[in-house]
Design an enzyme around this catalytic site. Structure first.
Site, PDB file in Angstrom:
ATOM      1  N   ARG A  56       0.864  -1.062   0.046  1.00 45.13           N
ATOM      2  CA  ARG A  56      -0.037  -0.085   0.032  1.00 45.13           C
ATOM      3  C   ARG A  56       0.875   1.352  -0.201  1.00 45.13           C
ATOM      4  O   ARG A  56       0.504   2.322  -0.668  1.00 45.13           O
ATOM      5  CB  ARG A  56      -1.097  -0.109   1.280  1.00 45.13           C
ATOM      6  CG  ARG A  56      -1.911  -0.872   1.175  1.00 45.13           C
ATOM      7  CD  ARG A  56      -2.729  -1.479   2.449  1.00 45.13           C
ATOM      8  NE  ARG A  56      -1.673  -2.380   2.830  1.00 45.13           N
ATOM      9  CZ  ARG A  56      -1.894  -3.563   2.272  1.00 45.13           C
ATOM     10  NH1 ARG A  56      -2.950  -4.132   1.904  1.00 45.13           N
ATOM     11  NH2 ARG A  56      -0.963  -4.583   2.973  1.00 45.13           N
ATOM     12  N   THR A  57       1.991   1.206   0.874  1.00 46.46           N
ATOM     13  CA  THR A  57       2.618   2.629   1.187  1.00 46.46           C
ATOM     14  C   THR A  57       3.042   3.119  -0.127  1.00 46.46           C
ATOM     15  O   THR A  57       3.058   4.155  -0.773  1.00 46.46           O
ATOM     16  CB  THR A  57       3.658   2.522   2.194  1.00 46.46           C
ATOM     17  OG1 THR A  57       2.916   1.989   3.406  1.00 46.46           O
ATOM     18  CG2 THR A  57       4.156   3.807   2.613  1.00 46.46           C
ATOM     19  N   LYS A  86      26.563  -3.143  -2.775  1.00 48.76           N
ATOM     20  CA  LYS A  86      27.848  -3.318  -2.930  1.00 48.76           C
ATOM     21  C   LYS A  86      28.650  -2.630  -1.633  1.00 48.76           C
ATOM     22  O   LYS A  86      29.761  -2.450  -1.834  1.00 48.76           O
ATOM     23  CB  LYS A  86      28.175  -2.410  -4.102  1.00 48.76           C
ATOM     24  CG  LYS A  86      27.744  -3.028  -5.574  1.00 48.76           C
ATOM     25  CD  LYS A  86      28.167  -2.254  -6.790  1.00 48.76           C
ATOM     26  CE  LYS A  86      27.196  -2.554  -7.916  1.00 48.76           C
ATOM     27  NZ  LYS A  86      27.512  -1.711  -9.006  1.00 48.76           N
ATOM     28  N   ARG A 107      11.626   3.760   3.008  1.00 50.67           N
ATOM     29  CA  ARG A 107      11.227   2.812   3.850  1.00 50.67           C
ATOM     30  C   ARG A 107      12.330   2.067   4.301  1.00 50.67           C
ATOM     31  O   ARG A 107      13.196   1.764   3.132  1.00 50.67           O
ATOM     32  CB  ARG A 107      10.033   1.934   3.604  1.00 50.67           C
ATOM     33  CG  ARG A 107      10.023   0.781   4.420  1.00 50.67           C
ATOM     34  CD  ARG A 107       8.879  -0.081   4.122  1.00 50.67           C
ATOM     35  NE  ARG A 107       7.564   0.714   4.458  1.00 50.67           N
ATOM     36  CZ  ARG A 107       6.315   0.124   4.584  1.00 50.67           C
ATOM     37  NH1 ARG A 107       6.237  -1.066   3.963  1.00 50.67           N
ATOM     38  NH2 ARG A 107       5.153   0.762   5.043  1.00 50.67           N
ATOM     39  N   HIS A 135       5.866   5.566  11.377  1.00 48.16           N
ATOM     40  CA  HIS A 135       5.230   5.465  10.010  1.00 48.16           C
ATOM     41  C   HIS A 135       4.143   6.669  10.092  1.00 48.16           C
ATOM     42  O   HIS A 135       2.964   6.528  10.050  1.00 48.16           O
ATOM     43  CB  HIS A 135       4.658   4.189   9.846  1.00 48.16           C
ATOM     44  CG  HIS A 135       4.032   3.842   8.543  1.00 48.16           C
ATOM     45  ND1 HIS A 135       4.085   4.778   7.236  1.00 48.16           N
ATOM     46  CD2 HIS A 135       3.752   2.568   7.904  1.00 48.16           C
ATOM     47  CE1 HIS A 135       3.829   4.185   6.291  1.00 48.16           C
ATOM     48  NE2 HIS A 135       3.586   2.881   6.604  1.00 48.16           N
TER      49      HIS A 135
HETATM   50  C1  NCD Z   1       2.575  -1.114   8.061  1.00 46.14           C
HETATM   51  C2  NCD Z   1       4.148  -0.964   8.006  1.00 46.14           C
HETATM   52  O1  NCD Z   1       4.643  -1.093   7.036  1.00 46.14           O
HETATM   53  O2  NCD Z   1       4.323  -0.645   9.214  1.00 46.14           O
HETATM   54  N1  NCD Z   1       2.244  -1.328   6.685  1.00 46.14           N
HETATM   55  C3  NCD Z   1       1.560  -0.215   6.150  1.00 46.14           C
HETATM   56  O3  NCD Z   1       2.483   0.418   5.556  1.00 46.14           O
HETATM   57  N2  NCD Z   1       0.303  -0.128   5.959  1.00 46.14           N
HETATM   58  C4  NCD Z   1       2.050  -2.231   8.824  1.00 46.14           C
HETATM   59  C5  NCD Z   1       2.542  -3.655   8.934  1.00 46.14           C
HETATM   60  O4  NCD Z   1       3.407  -4.045   8.261  1.00 46.14           O
HETATM   61  O5  NCD Z   1       2.205  -4.407   9.926  1.00 46.14           O
END
Ligand code: NCD
Length: 307
Positions: A56-57, A86, A107, A135
């Site tokens: 999703r993100t 590397k 991320r 997040h």
């Molecule tokens: C979450 C994350 O990556 O922290 N996912 C998201 O971005 N909706 C939640 C998770 O992974 O549990």
């Protein structure tokens, strides 16, 4: 000026949070109407640099950029596919990506790496998840969903359930909601997965009350918002995961004990915390959160880049 580095929810003022919500609402309305979206990102390129899995993100940020006329450079599996493999440092990677693009969404499995990247980034940067840290954009879309579904951002009871030690979405959401009046927190987790000390200290220093419990069933009938999360398997060994796996599960019987006006949220992905039978219940709000994610991320990209 709107912040150019969003690493934590605390990087945004209350007014800026209001701006995000208002702008996301406009975009959501436009998306469901006949008018075209404004091409406010025309000529802009955003980069998504993902060192951890995502559905999703990453895709919602990319869809958000494309819908507003921007373009996307996408790097998934960056720990394997980028020069990190590397031995390149995160600083050099971000310095490089910043020469090609106008904004970097990152991320990483390691909390420190996102902070290090933010220190040197030549372009605006958004934390899309930093290990077990935060997040922030998930918390903003969660807040937006709460506003949409409950009609308010204060004066409600929320139960936050699951792996509160490692779950970064819960950390950002708790920090964000603690800024609003009369949000009554119940943290529901196994004793070994309670909120981390840094967050506990932050709540204590602001005199924000919360209760910590282990039993979910007992609290279902009193909550306005139930926020389920998965056990974060990637931060534990096999034995630890087995111990906590499937510890909480909301099924049709459970959801029926909740108030009619309540909502069930989950940042997704779910493993087995909510049975599919709950999806049809009008209280289920988790796919609405997905929709909110697109609108809130469009709002963020606009507010950061359309100066
Ligand atoms: C979450 C994350 O990556 O922290 N996912 C998201 O971005 N909706 C939640 C998770 O992974 O549990």
């Amino acid at each position: 000026m709107f912040p150019q580095r969003i690493i934590s929810v605390s990087d945004l003022s209350d007014d800026q949070i209001g701006e995000v919500i208002t702008c996301a609402k406009k975009f959501e309305k436009t998306l469901s109407g006949k008018q075209p979206l404004p091409r406010v990102l025309e000529g802009k390129v955003i980069a998504t640099l993902f060192f951890q899995p995502s559905t999703r993100t990453r895709l919602s940020f990319e869809a958000a950029a494309l819908k507003l006329g921007g373009e996307v450079l996408s790097m998934e599996n960056a720990e394997i596919n980028s020069s990190t493999a590397k031995g390149e440092s995160i600083e050099d990677t971000v310095m490089t990506v910043g020469q090609y693009t106008d904004l970097i969404i990152i991320r990483h499995y390691d909390q420190e790496s996102v902070a290090k990247a933010a220190l040197v980034s030549p372009k605006p940067i958004i934390n899309a998840g930093d290990g077990t840290g935060e997040h922030p954009t998930q918390a903003l879309l969660d807040l937006y969903t709460i506003k949409k579904r409950l009609g308010r951002m204060n004066n409600f009871k929320i139960g936050i359930v699951g792996d509160l030690k490692n779950g970064r979405t819960t950390h950002s959401l708790i920090k964000l909601l603690a800024r609003f009046e009369k949000v009554d927190f119940t943290f529901i987790s196994p004793a070994g997965l309670t909120v981390p000390d840094w967050l506990r200290q932050e709540l204590d220093s602001k005199n924000i009350p919360f209760r910590e419990v282990t039993n979910l069933a007992k609290y279902l009938s009193e909550l306005d918002v139930l926020y389920m999360t998965r056990i974060q398997q990637e931060y534990m060994d096999k034995d630890e995961y087995q111990k906590y796996q499937s510890v909480y599960c909301l099924d049709q019987v459970g959801v029926k004990q909740m108030k009619e006006s309540a909502i069930v949220m989950h940042p997704l992905p779910r493993v087995d915390e909510i049975t599919r039978s709950v999806d049809l219940d009008p209280r289920a709000a988790y796919f609405d959160q997905v929709r909110s994610g697109l609108c809130v991320r469009m709002a963020l990209l606009k507010l950061i880049l359309d100066r």
